[in-house]
Design a protein around this motif. Structure first.
Motif, mmCIF file in Angstrom:
data_model
loop_
_atom_site.group_PDB
_atom_site.id
_atom_site.type_symbol
_atom_site.label_atom_id
_atom_site.label_comp_id
_atom_site.label_asym_id
_atom_site.label_seq_id
_atom_site.Cartn_x
_atom_site.Cartn_y
_atom_site.Cartn_z
ATOM 1 N N ALA A 319 -13.230 -9.182 2.280
ATOM 2 C CA ALA A 319 -12.439 -9.770 1.208
ATOM 3 C C ALA A 319 -13.272 -9.871 -0.066
ATOM 4 O O ALA A 319 -14.455 -9.515 -0.090
ATOM 5 C CB ALA A 319 -11.937 -11.152 1.623
ATOM 6 N N ASN A 321 -14.581 -12.323 -1.359
ATOM 7 C CA ASN A 321 -15.775 -13.161 -1.240
ATOM 8 C C ASN A 321 -16.962 -12.366 -0.700
ATOM 9 O O ASN A 321 -18.117 -12.749 -0.903
ATOM 10 C CB ASN A 321 -15.507 -14.374 -0.340
ATOM 11 C CG ASN A 321 -15.294 -13.989 1.102
ATOM 12 O OD1 ASN A 321 -14.301 -13.341 1.432
ATOM 13 N ND2 ASN A 321 -16.219 -14.372 1.977
ATOM 14 N N GLN A 324 -17.327 -8.891 -4.693
ATOM 15 C CA GLN A 324 -16.565 -9.376 -5.840
ATOM 16 C C GLN A 324 -16.351 -8.346 -6.940
ATOM 17 O O GLN A 324 -15.497 -8.535 -7.805
ATOM 18 C CB GLN A 324 -17.266 -10.596 -6.452
ATOM 19 C CG GLN A 324 -17.191 -11.844 -5.606
ATOM 20 C CD GLN A 324 -17.503 -13.098 -6.421
ATOM 21 O OE1 GLN A 324 -17.187 -13.195 -7.597
ATOM 22 N NE2 GLN A 324 -18.153 -14.051 -5.784
ATOM 23 N N VAL A 355 -7.900 -12.836 1.652
ATOM 24 C CA VAL A 355 -7.998 -14.038 0.823
ATOM 25 C C VAL A 355 -6.701 -14.261 0.051
ATOM 26 O O VAL A 355 -6.034 -13.295 -0.365
ATOM 27 C CB VAL A 355 -9.205 -13.923 -0.136
ATOM 28 C CG1 VAL A 355 -9.078 -14.858 -1.322
ATOM 29 C CG2 VAL A 355 -10.501 -14.211 0.617
ATOM 30 N N CYS A 356 -6.341 -15.520 -0.139
ATOM 31 C CA CYS A 356 -5.067 -15.860 -0.798
ATOM 32 C C CYS A 356 -5.184 -15.761 -2.310
ATOM 33 O O CYS A 356 -5.090 -16.767 -3.046
ATOM 34 C CB CYS A 356 -4.609 -17.252 -0.369
ATOM 35 S SG CYS A 356 -4.085 -17.305 1.350
ATOM 36 N N GLU A 357 -5.430 -14.574 -2.790
ATOM 37 C CA GLU A 357 -5.495 -14.242 -4.217
ATOM 38 C C GLU A 357 -4.980 -12.819 -4.389
ATOM 39 O O GLU A 357 -5.389 -11.920 -3.647
ATOM 40 C CB GLU A 357 -6.938 -14.287 -4.734
ATOM 41 C CG GLU A 357 -7.609 -15.635 -4.695
ATOM 42 C CD GLU A 357 -7.313 -16.463 -5.930
ATOM 43 O OE1 GLU A 357 -6.727 -15.921 -6.893
ATOM 44 O OE2 GLU A 357 -7.673 -17.661 -5.919
ATOM 45 N N ASP A 360 -7.647 -10.284 -4.713
ATOM 46 C CA ASP A 360 -8.393 -9.838 -3.548
ATOM 47 C C ASP A 360 -7.956 -8.422 -3.187
ATOM 48 O O ASP A 360 -7.333 -8.173 -2.151
ATOM 49 C CB ASP A 360 -8.162 -10.797 -2.377
ATOM 50 C CG ASP A 360 -9.007 -10.439 -1.147
ATOM 51 O OD1 ASP A 360 -10.049 -9.791 -1.324
ATOM 52 O OD2 ASP A 360 -8.606 -10.817 -0.028
ATOM 53 N N THR A 392 -18.300 -18.347 -0.118
ATOM 54 C CA THR A 392 -17.565 -18.780 1.074
ATOM 55 C C THR A 392 -16.149 -19.201 0.701
ATOM 56 O O THR A 392 -15.551 -20.062 1.357
ATOM 57 C CB THR A 392 -18.291 -19.940 1.774
ATOM 58 O OG1 THR A 392 -18.459 -21.019 0.844
ATOM 59 C CG2 THR A 392 -19.643 -19.492 2.295
ATOM 60 N N TYR A 393 -15.594 -18.598 -0.340
ATOM 61 C CA TYR A 393 -14.225 -18.913 -0.758
ATOM 62 C C TYR A 393 -13.263 -18.750 0.418
ATOM 63 O O TYR A 393 -13.415 -17.838 1.227
ATOM 64 C CB TYR A 393 -13.829 -17.992 -1.912
ATOM 65 C CG TYR A 393 -12.491 -18.303 -2.528
ATOM 66 C CD1 TYR A 393 -12.131 -19.600 -2.852
ATOM 67 C CD2 TYR A 393 -11.587 -17.288 -2.798
ATOM 68 C CE1 TYR A 393 -10.896 -19.883 -3.420
ATOM 69 C CE2 TYR A 393 -10.353 -17.546 -3.377
ATOM 70 C CZ TYR A 393 -10.013 -18.856 -3.681
ATOM 71 O OH TYR A 393 -8.793 -19.137 -4.247
ATOM 72 N N ASN A 394 -12.271 -19.626 0.494
ATOM 73 C CA ASN A 394 -11.337 -19.713 1.624
ATOM 74 C C ASN A 394 -12.046 -20.108 2.920
ATOM 75 O O ASN A 394 -11.549 -19.857 4.020
ATOM 76 C CB ASN A 394 -10.586 -18.395 1.839
ATOM 77 C CG ASN A 394 -9.390 -18.218 0.910
ATOM 78 O OD1 ASN A 394 -8.516 -17.395 1.167
ATOM 79 N ND2 ASN A 394 -9.321 -18.968 -0.176
ATOM 80 N N SER A 395 -13.259 -20.718 2.758
ATOM 81 C CA SER A 395 -14.080 -21.122 3.916
ATOM 82 C C SER A 395 -14.340 -19.946 4.856
ATOM 83 O O SER A 395 -14.341 -20.087 6.087
ATOM 84 C CB SER A 395 -13.436 -22.283 4.675
ATOM 85 O OG SER A 395 -13.477 -23.457 3.887
ATOM 86 N N ARG A 396 -14.593 -18.799 4.253
ATOM 87 C CA ARG A 396 -14.974 -17.611 5.013
ATOM 88 C C ARG A 396 -16.497 -17.541 5.089
ATOM 89 O O ARG A 396 -17.175 -17.664 4.070
ATOM 90 C CB ARG A 396 -14.425 -16.348 4.338
ATOM 91 C CG ARG A 396 -12.905 -16.213 4.431
ATOM 92 C CD ARG A 396 -12.411 -15.060 3.552
ATOM 93 N NE ARG A 396 -13.127 -13.822 3.786
ATOM 94 C CZ ARG A 396 -12.835 -12.948 4.750
ATOM 95 N NH1 ARG A 396 -11.815 -13.183 5.573
ATOM 96 N NH2 ARG A 396 -13.531 -11.848 4.898
#
Length: 434
Positions: A319, A321, A324, A355-357, A360, A392-396
């Motif tokens: 993803a 994260n 980028q 990822v919820c974007e 992404d 670690t966006y989205n707790s990944r």
């Protein structure tokens, strides 16, 4: 692939990490992904060593030092590889200083760049005796003087010149135009040298220029170096000896096969030779991307194929994260299947992560052989600004990193565990007042 100690016969020859789309530095990528799981970053030690050798060959005849731009890939194993090859470090933070020292880079091969050096960072760098500070403002110069005086040392410093040169690269990685935050004008730098006596604990005897990153044309380099050379000669004539000229980095790489045409490193070196002809001091270079980008890949598996009303989505387990650059710069990375039989019907996909974007997205309208869930894909040229910019966006959890070297591999950062991700967090139990 050639042995790690062998450079290419032609120093202009492109050095590729991939043996083919299924192996990297003699390691089978499907087997690697099976053992480590995906997503994972993999780097070829052989390709990095070969790039170092190629650059050194091109610089033959110059008193030149290479300082790797740590921000491109700060993994300790990569920095240790650089240190073992005699390469120094270009740092922009206290953390990068500590990483470099921990990896074995001698302080005398470390230069400190960046517009926002804090007092604590400068104090720490002075205490270990780094080679040089690239100073970017008058306020920083005064601060360096005060802190060096407090430690009773003399700090070697270079003025970072902003030559107002358009590097013809992405606006977010252009650093040499007057509108950018980096460096000072030649007029301001001239005043600094005229007032050198005000800074007895700063040996102001260097010039520094860096106009941007991912530069594919020699002309911006030539123009910037010519302006620096004119100023160097002016300073020498005025009685201000210059011991070091740092020409920065910025050499571009091939992200899009058949489209990107990177500048031959011999042409880059020739521009340095030509502009700085007659200079008797030390020349420093700060390559980052060029040394490591094409040595790295991101391995990722297809989670599912999702047909849409207007397009077909290929959803990966990697993803934004993990990588980028496409989201941040709309950057292109070649993406290919890792399998011997990639003969499925050509299919057009938007290649996205979980990822919820909407951002992404790794690629839009990309044609690949037809894929199914579980297929392993290879995102190329991710060795620079891949894992180094991860979050670690989205707790990944942060992905694993693996170093490959002539048929062997070593995990150089294991995949992050959830407990490690939250290690610095805690419930609000202990309330205090300022």
């Amino acid at each position: 692939m050639q042995a790690a100690t062998a450079g290419p016969a032609d120093p202009d020859a492109s050095t590729h990490a991939l043996d083919d789309d299924a192996t990297l530095d003699g390691v089978d990528l499907e087997q690697l992904a099976h053992r480590i799981a995906t997503p994972l970053h993999a780097y070829s030690a052989s390709a990095i060593r070969q790039r170092i050798d190629t650059l050194r060959q091109a610089l033959a005849g110059l008193d030149a030092g290479i300082c790797f731009a740590v921000k491109a890939n700060p993994n300790l194993a990569i920095l240790q590889l650089m240190a073992e090859a005699g390469v120094g470090a270009d740092i922009v933070s206290a953390g990068e200083l500590q990483r470099s020292l921990h990896a074995g880079v001698p302080p005398g091969r470390i230069v400190f760049s960046g517009v926002g050096k804090s007092a604590d960072e400068i104090t720490g760098a002075l205490s270990v005796g780094i080679a040089r500070f690239n100073v970017e403002s008058l306020d920083e110069l005064h601060l360096l003087q005060r802190l060096a005086q407090a430690q009773q040392v003399v700090a070697a410093a270079a003025v970072r010149i902003n030559p107002d040169v358009d590097a013809h690269t992405h606006a977010k990685i252009s650093t040499g135009k007057s509108e950018n935050k980096f460096g000072v004008s030649i007029d301001e730098a001239r005043c600094w040298f005229a007032a050198r006596s005000m800074f007895p604990n700063v040996r102001l005897d260097g010039l520094h220029v860096h106009i941007g990153s991912q530069i594919l044309d020699a002309e911006p380099f030539r123009l910037a170096l010519q302006r620096v050379a004119v100023f160097w000669r002016e300073l020498e004539q005025a009685g201000h000896p210059i011991a070091s000229i740092d020409v920065g980095g910025g050499l571009g790489v091939c992200y899009r096969a058949g489209v990107d045409q990177p500048l031959a490193v011999t042409d880059y070196a020739a521009a340095i030779h030509e502009a700085l002809s007659g200079f008797k001091g030390r020349i420093l270079l700060e390559p980052g991307r060029w040394l490591v980008a094409e040595a790295g890949v991101l391995l990722t598996r297809v989670i599912r194929v999702k047909p849409g009303v207007e397009r077909c989505f290929l959803v990966l387990d990697a993803a934004m994260n993990d990588l980028q650059r496409p989201s941040l710069y709309d950057a292109w990375h070649d993406i290919v299947p890792v399998r011997a039989d990639a003969s499925g019907s050509p299919t057009t996909y938007d290649i996205v992560g979980p990822v919820c974007e909407t951002g992404d997205t790794f690629a839009r309208g990309r044609v690949l052989p037809e894929c199914v869930a579980g297929d392993l894909l290879l995102i190329k040229a991710t060795g620079a600004y891949g894992a180094s910019m991860a979050s670690t966006y989205n707790s990944r959890p942060l992905a694993a990193e693996v170093l490959l070297d002539r048929g062997r591999y070593a995990v150089v950062r294991r995949r992050q565990h959830f407990d490690e991700m939250i290690a610095g967090e805690q419930p609000a139990r202990h309330w205090q007042t300022p």
